[in-house]
Design a protein around this motif. Structure first.
Motif, PDB file in Angstrom:
ATOM      1  N   ASP A  92       0.993  -1.443  -0.133  1.00 24.08           N
ATOM      2  CA  ASP A  92       0.259   0.266  -0.433  1.00 24.08           C
ATOM      3  C   ASP A  92       1.121   1.324  -0.034  1.00 24.08           C
ATOM      4  O   ASP A  92       0.777   2.142  -0.732  1.00 24.08           O
ATOM      5  N   LEU A  93       1.376   0.887   0.399  1.00 26.33           N
ATOM      6  CA  LEU A  93       3.118   2.446   0.913  1.00 26.33           C
ATOM      7  C   LEU A  93       3.597   3.263  -0.722  1.00 26.33           C
ATOM      8  O   LEU A  93       3.377   3.714  -0.956  1.00 26.33           O
ATOM      9  N   ARG A 117       0.929   4.228  -3.013  1.00 24.40           N
ATOM     10  CA  ARG A 117       0.673   5.556  -2.473  1.00 24.40           C
ATOM     11  C   ARG A 117       1.812   6.655  -2.646  1.00 24.40           C
ATOM     12  O   ARG A 117       1.552   7.425  -3.366  1.00 24.40           O
ATOM     13  N   HIS A 118       2.713   5.737  -2.892  1.00 25.72           N
ATOM     14  CA  HIS A 118       4.099   6.761  -2.945  1.00 25.72           C
ATOM     15  C   HIS A 118       4.796   6.272  -4.649  1.00 25.72           C
ATOM     16  O   HIS A 118       5.754   4.775  -4.690  1.00 25.72           O
ATOM     17  N   LEU A 119       4.787   7.054  -5.330  1.00 27.56           N
ATOM     18  CA  LEU A 119       4.658   6.748  -6.702  1.00 27.56           C
ATOM     19  C   LEU A 119       6.079   6.951  -6.732  1.00 27.56           C
ATOM     20  O   LEU A 119       7.081   6.092  -8.345  1.00 27.56           O
ATOM     21  N   ASN A 120       7.399   7.214  -6.619  1.00 22.39           N
ATOM     22  CA  ASN A 120       8.523   7.902  -6.346  1.00 22.39           C
ATOM     23  C   ASN A 120       9.519   6.492  -5.483  1.00 22.39           C
ATOM     24  O   ASN A 120      10.148   6.842  -5.625  1.00 22.39           O
ATOM     25  N   THR A 121       8.656   6.503  -4.990  1.00 22.15           N
ATOM     26  CA  THR A 121       9.404   5.224  -3.817  1.00 22.15           C
ATOM     27  C   THR A 121       9.792   3.871  -4.481  1.00 22.15           C
ATOM     28  O   THR A 121       8.507   3.204  -5.440  1.00 22.15           O
ATOM     29  N   VAL A 122      10.563   3.351  -4.309  1.00 21.74           N
ATOM     30  CA  VAL A 122      11.170   1.951  -4.845  1.00 21.74           C
ATOM     31  C   VAL A 122      11.324   1.001  -4.310  1.00 21.74           C
ATOM     32  O   VAL A 122      11.366  -0.199  -4.549  1.00 21.74           O
ATOM     33  N   LEU A 123      11.419   1.144  -2.791  1.00 21.78           N
ATOM     34  CA  LEU A 123      11.059  -0.016  -2.031  1.00 21.78           C
ATOM     35  C   LEU A 123      11.094   0.945  -0.636  1.00 21.78           C
ATOM     36  O   LEU A 123      11.200   2.451   0.072  1.00 21.78           O
ATOM     37  N   MET A 128      13.446   5.335  -1.178  1.00 26.98           N
ATOM     38  CA  MET A 128      13.181   4.149   0.065  1.00 26.98           C
ATOM     39  C   MET A 128      12.854   4.929   1.656  1.00 26.98           C
ATOM     40  O   MET A 128      12.902   6.332   2.094  1.00 26.98           O
ATOM     41  N   ARG A 129      11.578   3.975   1.750  1.00 21.06           N
ATOM     42  CA  ARG A 129      10.792   4.402   3.124  1.00 21.06           C
ATOM     43  C   ARG A 129      10.708   3.372   3.555  1.00 21.06           C
ATOM     44  O   ARG A 129      11.416   2.041   3.596  1.00 21.06           O
ATOM     45  N   ILE A 130      10.926   3.583   5.258  1.00 28.65           N
ATOM     46  CA  ILE A 130      10.686   2.252   6.393  1.00 28.65           C
ATOM     47  C   ILE A 130       9.798   2.671   6.942  1.00 28.65           C
ATOM     48  O   ILE A 130       9.186   3.884   7.629  1.00 28.65           O
ATOM     49  N   SER A 131       8.526   2.188   6.504  1.00 28.03           N
ATOM     50  CA  SER A 131       7.435   1.806   7.786  1.00 28.03           C
ATOM     51  C   SER A 131       7.057   2.159   9.217  1.00 28.03           C
ATOM     52  O   SER A 131       8.440   1.591   9.452  1.00 28.03           O
TER      53      SER A 131
END
Length: 261
Positions: free
Chosen positions: A109-110, A113-119, A206-209
């Motif tokens: 889901d993340l 929602r964040h189309l520029n996020t690859v990981l 890249m993001r961390i939930s």
């Protein structure tokens, strides 16, 4: 299912993981996300892991089992599974660990929602074997405290430049970005994940939930001093070959690193 119908492909190598593989597999099969496939590589196991995986694969059509007669290593095995994967996203899983029930759904889901996020990573609960030394415990506990701070800040690439902030088994990434950078570099075995993240940074953030969605089991063999020193040196090599710097500086860094590898 057609390729476009599969939301996420879970890939897991397993080598002599008789005591933990069953729980790891079940933690994926019981996910709240229904639209996934599960690809497992039995990488030459000799301890009974194969029998456990055979039985589980016979019970659930979402599980596809690939077998090696002898071990080919993590990076090569993951590349092999990725070629078979049909999902738009690829989720890693390790045979020692446990994915919490909502892991796949929340991390996918993340990415939606964040189309520029690859990981997307997540917060991890670390479980230590009783004989894990105190230095290793403090090391991983410090990493996870740092990751909890990063999770509240959005994209985390700047922190990744300095060290690997992901465990590996907990990440989910875009298949397209993985293919664009050429997958895992098999000759970087041991830091194949960090090398991949550094290359993927050019394709997006890249993001961390901020949720705990994964439990990692840590054993003394995985955190031995010899393994840690080798990983530190290879991580330096990954940064040298992937991060921007002048040719002269890169050549000097490679020369110095060659002296200690």
């Amino acid at each position: 299912m057609n390729s476009s119908d599969v939301r996420v492909s879970v890939v897991m190598p397993a080598l002599n993981a008789k005591l933990t593989a069953g729980e790891a597999v079940v933690s994926i099969l019981e996910q709240s996300e229904a639209n996934f496939e599960f690809l497992i590589l039995d990488d030459g196991s000799t301890d009974g892991t194969t029998d456990i995986l055979d039985e589980l694969a016979a019970q659930d059509p979402r599980l596809r089992l690939v077998k090696n007669r002898s071990s080919e290593g993590v990076a090569a095995g993951l590349n092999r599974l990725a070629k078979l994967a049909r999902g738009n996203y690829i989720a890693r899983m390790d045979a020692d660990d446990v994915s919490h029930q909502d892991r796949l759904r929340e991390q996918c889901d993340l990415l939606d929602r964040h189309l520029n996020t690859v990981l997307v990573s997540c917060l991890v609960i670390c479980e230590f074997a009783e004989n894990t030394d105190i230095v290793a415990r403090r090391y991983y506990e410090a990493i996870e405290r740092h990751r909890r701070t990063l999770a509240s800040r959005g994209p985390v690439e700047q922190a990744l430049v300095h060290k690997n902030i992901f465990h590996h088994g907990e990440v989910i990434f875009r298949r397209a970005a993985f293919d664009e950078v050429g997958g895992y570099a098999e000759w970087m075995e041991g830091v194949e994940d960090y090398d991949l993240w550094l290359r993927m940074m050019a394709r997006g953030n890249m993001r961390i939930s901020a949720r705990e969605l994964y439990t990692r089991r840590i054993y003394p063999s995985s955190v031995s001093m010899q393994n840690r020193l080798r990983a530190v040196r290879l991580a330096r090599l990954a940064r040298i070959r992937n991060l921007p710097m002048s040719d002269a500086k890169r050549e000097l860094a490679m020369q110095r690193l060659a002296e200690i590898l």
